[in-house]
Design a protein around this motif. Structure first.
Motif, short mmCIF file in Angstrom:
data_model
loop_
_atom_site.label_atom_id
_atom_site.label_comp_id
_atom_site.label_asym_id
_atom_site.label_seq_id
_atom_site.Cartn_x
_atom_site.Cartn_y
_atom_site.Cartn_z
N GLY A 162 -9.15 8.34 -8.73
CA GLY A 162 -9.99 7.79 -7.66
C GLY A 162 -9.25 6.92 -6.66
O GLY A 162 -9.88 6.14 -5.95
N GLN A 163 -7.93 7.08 -6.55
CA GLN A 163 -7.14 6.21 -5.70
C GLN A 163 -6.57 6.93 -4.47
O GLN A 163 -6.18 8.10 -4.57
N THR A 164 -6.51 6.22 -3.36
CA THR A 164 -5.71 6.65 -2.21
C THR A 164 -4.52 5.70 -2.13
O THR A 164 -4.70 4.48 -2.02
N VAL A 165 -3.33 6.24 -2.21
CA VAL A 165 -2.10 5.44 -2.22
C VAL A 165 -1.32 5.71 -0.93
O VAL A 165 -0.98 6.85 -0.63
N ARG A 166 -1.05 4.62 -0.18
CA ARG A 166 -0.23 4.74 1.01
C ARG A 166 1.24 4.89 0.60
O ARG A 166 1.73 4.17 -0.26
N LEU A 167 1.91 5.84 1.23
CA LEU A 167 3.33 6.07 1.00
C LEU A 167 4.01 5.97 2.36
O LEU A 167 4.19 6.96 3.06
N ASP A 168 4.37 4.71 2.75
CA ASP A 168 4.67 4.51 4.17
C ASP A 168 5.72 3.45 4.48
O ASP A 168 5.90 3.09 5.65
N GLY A 169 6.41 2.90 3.48
CA GLY A 169 7.40 1.87 3.76
C GLY A 169 6.81 0.61 4.37
O GLY A 169 7.49 -0.11 5.09
N ALA A 170 5.52 0.37 4.12
CA ALA A 170 4.78 -0.80 4.62
C ALA A 170 4.51 -0.76 6.12
O ALA A 170 4.20 -1.78 6.73
N ILE A 171 4.56 0.41 6.72
CA ILE A 171 4.28 0.51 8.15
C ILE A 171 2.78 0.32 8.41
O ILE A 171 1.94 0.69 7.59
#
Length: 256
Positions: free
Chosen positions: A242-251
């Protein structure tokens, strides 16, 4: 959950994020069916991946095509994993133009059709396919990974259609996880930032360098294999749901 000995389907698997994910699955002993609209790229990808991969041409918005691909995957072993990477970019269109003309509705609808309706089509058919597999000891039958974008949260000017579609993918993630819990099917989503995919490869070097510099850390474009590593973790980790995980280098994307 263990990928080894199981079957998986990866949409958009002929290049970029999907191809990297398919490679990770094959390397871990899984069998993968790649779905893409490009037969040329799909066959080339399968040739590189080896005997653990097969290609099926299909449009993710086409019910019969996706169903046929899932059937092909189920024939190669118990179907437990689906990673949906296929989609299209949005056209940079403001809601109204400089002459006050409203944005094109057909363009908006097409971006939403491919990126959101296509995602739901894959989700529902994948869930039906995985539900046919026998549950494991903990009741887990399998897992689905969807692909959103940081645009779901930080949509830029002109990205209305793309942001709407990707926000919809994020929005359905928890609902889907709850909906499919009784079947032992987990659903998670990855929201990538600026990834070094073939689409970005067409940009000028100075534009690519500027995009990389905008990432807080590490100051570079994301690599497709980094997406694949997270996708595999979402598939195999039985408590990740149930998770959405950002993969973005903290942008965090600027307005434009």
């Amino acid at each position: 959950m263990d990928i080894r000995g199981c079957s998986a389907l990866v949409t958009g698997g002929a290049s970029g994020l999907g191809l990297a994910t398919a490679r990770r699955i094959v390397d871990r002993g899984g069998d993968v069916v790649i779905v893409d609209i490009s037969a040329e790229h799909g066959e080339k990808a399968v040739a590189n991946l080896g005997a653990g991969a097969r290609f099926v041409a299909a449009d993710v918005t086409d019910e019969a095509g996706v169903a046929a691909a899932l059937d092909a995957a189920a024939q190669r072993g118990p179907l437990r994993f689906v990673v949906h990477c296929a989609g299209r970019g949005g056209d940079r269109k403001r809601i109204i133009g400089k002459d006050r003309s409203p944005g094109d509705l057909a363009t908006f609808a097409e971006v939403v059709r491919v990126n959101l309706v296509g995602t739901y089509n894959v989700l529902r058919l994948a869930a039906a396919g995985i539900a046919a597999s026998d549950p494991l000891d903990d009741g887990d039958r399998g897992a689905i990974v969807l692909t959103a974008s940081v645009a779901a949260f930080d949509g830029q000017i002109g990205q209305t259609s793309y942001t709407a579609a990707k926000a919809g993918v994020h929005g359905m993630t928890l609902v889907a996880a709850r909906d499919l819990a009784s079947w032992g099917i987990r659903v998670n989503t990855i929201a990538p930032g600026i990834m070094d995919t073939p689409m970005l490869g067409r940009l000028r070097d100075d534009i690519r360098a500027g995009l990389a510099a905008s990432v807080p850390h590490p100051k570079r474009l994301g690599e497709p294999d980094e997406f694949a590593r997270l996708a595999v973790e979402m598939l195999e980790n039985p408590y990740l749901n149930g998770q959405t995980v950002r993969l973005d280098g903290a942008i965090r994307m600027a307005p434009r």
